[in-house]
Design an enzyme around this catalytic site. Structure first.
Site, mmCIF file in Angstrom:
data_model
loop_
_atom_site.group_PDB
_atom_site.id
_atom_site.type_symbol
_atom_site.label_atom_id
_atom_site.label_comp_id
_atom_site.label_asym_id
_atom_site.label_seq_id
_atom_site.Cartn_x
_atom_site.Cartn_y
_atom_site.Cartn_z
ATOM 1 N N MET A 92 0.830 -1.198 0.000
ATOM 2 C CA MET A 92 0.000 0.000 0.000
ATOM 3 C C MET A 92 0.870 1.256 0.000
ATOM 4 O O MET A 92 1.727 1.395 0.860
ATOM 5 C CB MET A 92 -0.908 0.020 1.239
ATOM 6 N N ALA A 121 3.777 -1.382 3.751
ATOM 7 C CA ALA A 121 3.224 -0.033 3.645
ATOM 8 C C ALA A 121 4.331 0.916 3.230
ATOM 9 O O ALA A 121 5.386 0.966 3.863
ATOM 10 C CB ALA A 121 2.635 0.407 4.984
ATOM 11 N N LYS A 122 4.064 1.656 2.177
ATOM 12 C CA LYS A 122 5.024 2.647 1.695
ATOM 13 C C LYS A 122 4.576 3.997 2.223
ATOM 14 O O LYS A 122 3.456 4.441 1.936
ATOM 15 C CB LYS A 122 5.025 2.632 0.161
ATOM 16 N N VAL A 123 5.437 4.621 3.008
ATOM 17 C CA VAL A 123 5.074 5.918 3.593
ATOM 18 C C VAL A 123 6.183 6.937 3.338
ATOM 19 O O VAL A 123 7.326 6.575 3.062
ATOM 20 C CB VAL A 123 4.848 5.797 5.128
#
Lengths: 271, 271, 271, 271, 271
Positions: free
Chosen positions: E143, E176-178
């Site tokens: 995501m 998760a890509k943040v």
């Protein structure tokens, strides 16, 4: 537009579509001139007239009566429609799936498109689904092509009606039902734009016999394949006679005057 | 409208639909006059009364009790409905699929249409899907046809109720439930517009016995097939007696006065 | 973008797409310069010209005529499109499912995307479905990549056209149809951004022969795979000759001047 | 509401649902009082406590840990939920299909309905689909019934909570989770309205032990089937002890005071 | 979050995702620093570098090149994305179905969620469908968790990034890509909130080598599983060297300084 897809709802390539969805679209007020016509049976009986090549009704009226009339009437399933209590931009609910129409034995589907409405795109996509399903079931496709809404200033202008007829062709209708654009010349333009798609003129609100037949004659002689009519038949006292006369004009190429004479009905001539 | 599709929820062509979806539509306030009726079991028991030809409830109440009452009650699955906390234009959530209603053994489906609402088109399309699924499963179709919303000024005007009844027919309902339009004459007009679709009058908020029965008598004598009633039964102290009286008026053609006498209930006469 | 997916609508890797959806997109007005072209048959005949690698039409026109031309014309099914009566943000109805296009025998699908429109997201998702269905049926995919709407100030700016061409690649088109961005250099940039996706220049409104061919020459020599053209062919008095000339420029690498000389048509040179 | 559908997530007809979807609904802030609880494993371990009849989590947390806890924990799949970054009218994304929950082995589904929100109708229809799918897979159904939004002035008023509980019953929930309406009497009213649907009180934000247990006692003694709790367990320093005490109150009918004494935890008594 | 679902796009539990969807998201402008990178082949070649554990592209670029690189590159199918011509609230079109990604042989799917946008609910539901389809086909799920829109004041605040990482876990992402939240401490908090979901830092716009590697080192040493990077690789003149250095930092636990020394590239050190 598929050649011959409309064979079951035409006669020698001509069409007289009797429409009876006014109870939904306009409400009981349309039955006031002739109260018996609130009873669908009375109009189904009219639909058995030889002149009528197809009978357009909403689902409930087809469910109730078509089984009794299937030998004598070609069923044109009018799939969408909305009450006039609706106050939004012109739109039309899909009240009947094409699959169910096929199950009931419909010969063709009818579908309204309000070009220019804020719902044009949505209605065109609903038409797509109905049209393609009709093809699966070998049903013909009739588009009620009625530009309306928003900035549409004159919905019977020659250019508008020509565009409406063309939409019928481009989107895949076998027959496009359009309003009379006010002149034979304008009707000829619409028919030219529809090319192989047949154009039928919409009957509109009731007018006197001679004027009405004269308009139909003008449409036919300018290339229209026929007429889709409701009030101008069932609101009359003499629906059989007007159907006789329309038969003469539409299928036999008679003039309005000849048709009135042929049907031998003084009432028609003097109405 | 399919002939005989409503056989399981009518009796000799007449109908008394007991409705009990008020807990969703109006909330607990409707149980205050008779607190025991918050318990669905109490009202399911009433639904076993011979006068009741169908019992209309939401899904949760059917799931919980219908298996115990399936021998004695005809189930009318009220598919849509919304709480009165909803503050938008009149709309109704589809809380129950017609397939699941069929799985539970429903005899018919019930569906509200708010003609004239900004959601009319959407609701009509939801009705289409429910109605066609009902046909697949041999369930009857009852439309709560309630014009409402936006510019609707008088939702019990004679013309409005006649239009509402006609919508029931055109869209494929076997029975149209409409509000009482204020006079027998107006009810007759509505029934005429519905043609083969049966019209049942909506019971509305609780009134006194004589007035209520008198209105029902007026509806029946003007062509209505019966009544759909909730509060006027379960909010009373004498629900059995009023059902007895309604049975006399609806199925036996008695007058309101005769019905009150027949049921021999002083309470009814003097209420 | 799938290598070789466009083989059926290209010729030696080059393309001349004849488009004829103007009756829907613009209406009858586009047929006025050459009234015979309102008749689809006249333009289907043009489409049999060797120069034409694909013919782009809406569903109705394909249904009616493609069976008669399937040996001589490659069908590019233009799936979406909308009348210019539509007054909302740029949007395009999906008038034709990719499945049905495949059933009819289409070689490829065409789909408009209005990047920057308030409907961009919705159109991109409709494109997804059409594109993936095209893959199932081994049809090529052409995107009409037309940034338009809302804050789009200059829809033929070099950066905009380069972005439009890139969208074609990223979203999975085999060919991206873009407007001419005003210079050969800008067209080269667009082609570079499209990488393996072929770029075809949109013909636009009718201009004189020399100017038109010169623009095409510029596009081709800067990397474009060809041209998608409608009005600049069918609105001319000499459509065959302009197709001959376009064939020379697109497939044979001739200059505009050479092409005019080769086709030996004084009318072309002097137009 | 289907009798016995909630057997797998209740114990002797009572329920203590441990909820742990705060990471989505409220964000990391809810883990600050007890930072270890950001690690789902710590809370899964709590869920193995005998007092916990079901553990409510979002999909990602079920996927990662449930396989390791399936022998010791009953899984309540909380299907919808939204971050508090959402600034629109109350709404909740369906993050998990009921089918996938069934595939993972869930014992029941949980679903939020914001009655009165501008999304009430949409959420009710999403609930319908989830509820009916749950029935296909023999999963119980718990509704987080939370009136909220638009004109809702007091979302814990007695009438509002009673209505919320009734919505649970009418729409087909086996258990309705509602906020504590401020008094035992009001809770009794809610339970009466829910009839066979069990009512569980929502734990809400953290309060001191005695006050919290006393509220739970009040709820239970007024007809509630139990409690759904998150922060009031996992934000404490003594989660095991509070679960011991809750077990005594919910399943053994002890008073709050008795429960504190029984668990023999001075910390609880003095907190 | 499913343990081991991301095995095909990680290496020893670490990840370096090379992203190349800038042509869609930002347009040609992103290729200006290094014009050759407009050609996807150049970047596919970079993706074969041992440091790259997955290559994230849109559908069209996968269709065209992945078959030639399937032995050397792990494909991360970026399913949604939108051009920056879009001017509405942050939203992202689903340009690629998960089914089709699986058919093409993708190892994982990538999906953007704009928490806090007015489209958050809709995007979360689109994510649900993609995520569950990914599970059917044994593809991992990444995501792009990017709070954005409406009232979001600071989209890289520590709390916001921690929330974003938690959304990844709760909704079922494996990775998760943040964005980098500005400090190692804040990144540690995000990783703690994501628990078993791996966190990768987003590369962002191009910065100088030492600063960039130092940020990556900080992320890794605070619990991040790696990096998702585009411009900081392909906009450089020395993409191979920076990948060498990133490999050292991400997989071998080197400091930024050590990595620069190891790769022996003066250019890196002095950049």
């Amino acid at each position: 537009m598929l050649p011959h897809a409309d064979d079951a709802i035409t006669r020698d390539g001509k069409a007289l579509i009797l429409a009876y969805d006014h109870g939904l679209e306009h409400g009981p007020v349309d039955f006031e001139p002739n109260p018996d016509t609130a009873d669908p049976e009375a109009v189904w009986d009219l639909a058995t007239h030889d002149a009528v090549s197809a009978f357009a009704v909403q689902k409930g009226i087809a469910e109730a009566y078509y089984p009794s009339y299937s030998d004598d009437v070609s069923l044109l399933a009018k799939l969408n429609g909305t009450s006039n209590m609706w106050m939004g931009e012109p739109d039309s609910a899909v009240n009947w799936s094409a699959e169910y129409a096929a199950d009931l034995g419909a010969d063709a589907i009818g579908f309204t498109l309000y070009g220019g409405s804020n719902y044009e795109v949505e209605m065109a996509e609903e038409f797509r689904e109905a049209q393609e399903t009709a093809r699966e079931h070998d049903m013909g496709v009739v588009m009620w092509s009625y530009p309306r809404g928003q900035g549409m200033k004159n919905d019977t202008a020659a250019d508008t009606i020509a565009y409406a007829a063309r939409q019928g062709l481009e989107l895949g209708a076998d027959i496009a039902k359009v309003k009379y654009p006010g002149s034979g010349e304008a009707m000829a333009q619409a028919c030219e734009m529809a090319a192989p798609t047949k154009v039928v003129m919409s009957g509109g609100s009731k007018t006197d016999d001679a004027a009405f037949l004269s308009t139909v004659e003008s449409a036919i002689s300018n290339g229209a394949a026929g007429l889709a009519v409701g009030r101008n038949v069932f609101q009359r006292e003499n629906p059989i006679e007007i159907l006789d006369a329309l038969e003469a004009v539409i299928y036999d190429g008679k003039t309005a005057k000849e048709a009135i004479e042929l049907t031998g009905d003084a009432a028609l001539a003097d109405d």
